[in-house]
Design an enzyme around this catalytic site. Structure first.
Site, PDB file in Angstrom:
ATOM      1  CD  GLU A  82      -5.344  -0.093   3.324  1.00 24.40           C
ATOM      2  OE1 GLU A  82      -5.800   0.388   2.271  1.00 24.40           O
ATOM      3  OE2 GLU A  82      -5.376  -1.300   3.582  1.00 24.40           O
ATOM      4  CB  SER A 122      -9.282  -2.177   4.263  1.00 21.34           C
ATOM      5  OG  SER A 122      -9.960  -3.314   3.783  1.00 21.34           O
ATOM      6  NE  ARG A 136      -3.560  -2.537   0.090  1.00 22.65           N
ATOM      7  CZ  ARG A 136      -3.196  -3.645  -0.540  1.00 22.65           C
ATOM      8  NH1 ARG A 136      -2.084  -3.667  -1.263  1.00 22.65           N
ATOM      9  NH2 ARG A 136      -3.922  -4.737  -0.467  1.00 22.65           N
TER      10      ARG A 136
END
Length: 346
Positions: free
Chosen positions: A342, A246, A172
């Site tokens: 995130e 998420s 990520r």
């Protein structure tokens, strides 16, 4: 569909409501915003005597953002269109404008007979944001299918082509979240899809879906359908319930720390990695701390998936942050594990 150039200078919009420009549906306003629909639009901004030197904020689909305030910089809303399929012999090269929707790109490639992106179906956001986050799902990451991209440097106005190595992809993560953050705008992304397609069915959820369907050798469209069904069962539709997917990364810990956590919590969901480290399921950690369904103001933890924070209707960015920080503190206290968010907090 080919990318087209603007016929005239873009319009600088004033005092723009950003509530519908972020999937969380959080309140924020942009003092000034310009829609970038072509390379020419972006060059106009860069070369403008006033806007070229102005501070800038790059906005794609807004699916990975938490707005906590109004935006004073000039917002560049990237909406570059274009889809193209190129025969490269042993592979298909898919070229897409940065403003295209990622999921629509995935479905388009399947319709064109170019499989390889099916495990990443239904991931929200735009094509241009995909390399920034190195999106991934069900055993496949963007870097696994990446060929190159074109990005325009906001200082020099030069368009540079970057290959996979230059993008410094991580979990990520990418160069666009590091030293190129806010310094360049992605215009086009190219993906390489080998014609010798192999299904990726390593994740338990996909294996369960395959077993339930009784399909021994699924095609790419079947896998995409399974992924879509799984995601819809676990994740809320941002059009119905504001969210950013998420919210936390699955933490990666050392082999020793993993053994320590398992010794205390034998039921923890974890995934051994090739280098000996271990990826822990962040959703399981959050659920074990009792957060599922809890709220702070208008922000809450989704009842079906503890990894997802949601807007219950009138949440503000500060409430989302307060909830996220409380979750991080409780997971750290119980498991000694640091959860990293995130989404980008603005």
């Amino acid at each position: 569909m080919e990318t087209t150039s603007s016929q005239s200078a873009p319009t600088i919009e004033q005092d723009v409501d950003l509530r519908h420009c972020n999937s969380f549906g959080l309140p924020a306003r942009a003092r000034r915003l310009v829609r970038i629909r072509s390379e020419a639009d972006l060059r106009w901004v860069v070369n403008h005597p006033d806007w070229g030197r102005a501070r800038k904020f790059i906005l794609g689909g807004g699916s990975n953002l938490v707005f906590t305030r109004d935006l004073q910089p000039l917002v560049l809303k990237v909406e570059v269109p274009g889809l193209r399929l190129i025969d490269a012999g042993d592979a298909w090269i898919v070229e897409a404008g940065a403003g295209e929707r990622w999921h629509e790109l995935v479905m388009w490639t399947l319709e064109q007979g170019a499989p390889g992106l099916e495990n990443m179906a239904l991931i929200p956001g735009t094509v241009g944001a995909a390399p920034v986050q190195n999106i991934g799902a069900y055993g496949v990451e963007l870097k696994d299918r990446f060929d190159s991209l074109d990005t325009l440097d906001l200082m020099s106005g030069r368009v540079v082509r970057l290959d996979r190595e230059a993008c410094h992809f991580g979990y990520r993560d990418s160069v666009f979240k590091q030293h190129l953050a806010g310094r360049s705008v992605i215009l086009r992304v190219r993906l390489r899809l080998p014609k010798a397609w192999q299904p990726e069915l390593g994740y338990l959820d996909l294996q369960k879906a395959q077993e339930a369907a009784g399909v021994k050798e699924p095609d790419a469209r079947q896998i995409a359908d399974w992924v879509i069904a799984i995601r819809r069962a676990k994740l809320p539709d941002p059009a119905q319930i504001g969210n950013a997917g998420s919210f936390f990364k699955n933490p990666i810990v050392s082999e020793a720390q993993c053994r320590e956590v398992i010794a205390r919590e034998p039921g923890i969901v974890h995934y051994p990695l090739p280098d000996g480290r271990c990826k822990l399921a962040a959703g399981w950690l959050i659920d074990a701390c009792g957060w599922k369904g809890k709220s702070v103001g208008g922000a809450g933890v989704y009842e079906k998936q503890a990894l997802v924070l949601v807007n219950r209707g009138d949440a503000r960015g500060a409430e989302v942050l307060t909830l996220a920080q409380a979750i991080q503190a409780s997971v750290l206290a119980r498991f000694g594990v640091v959860l990293e968010a995130e989404p980008v907090v603005v």
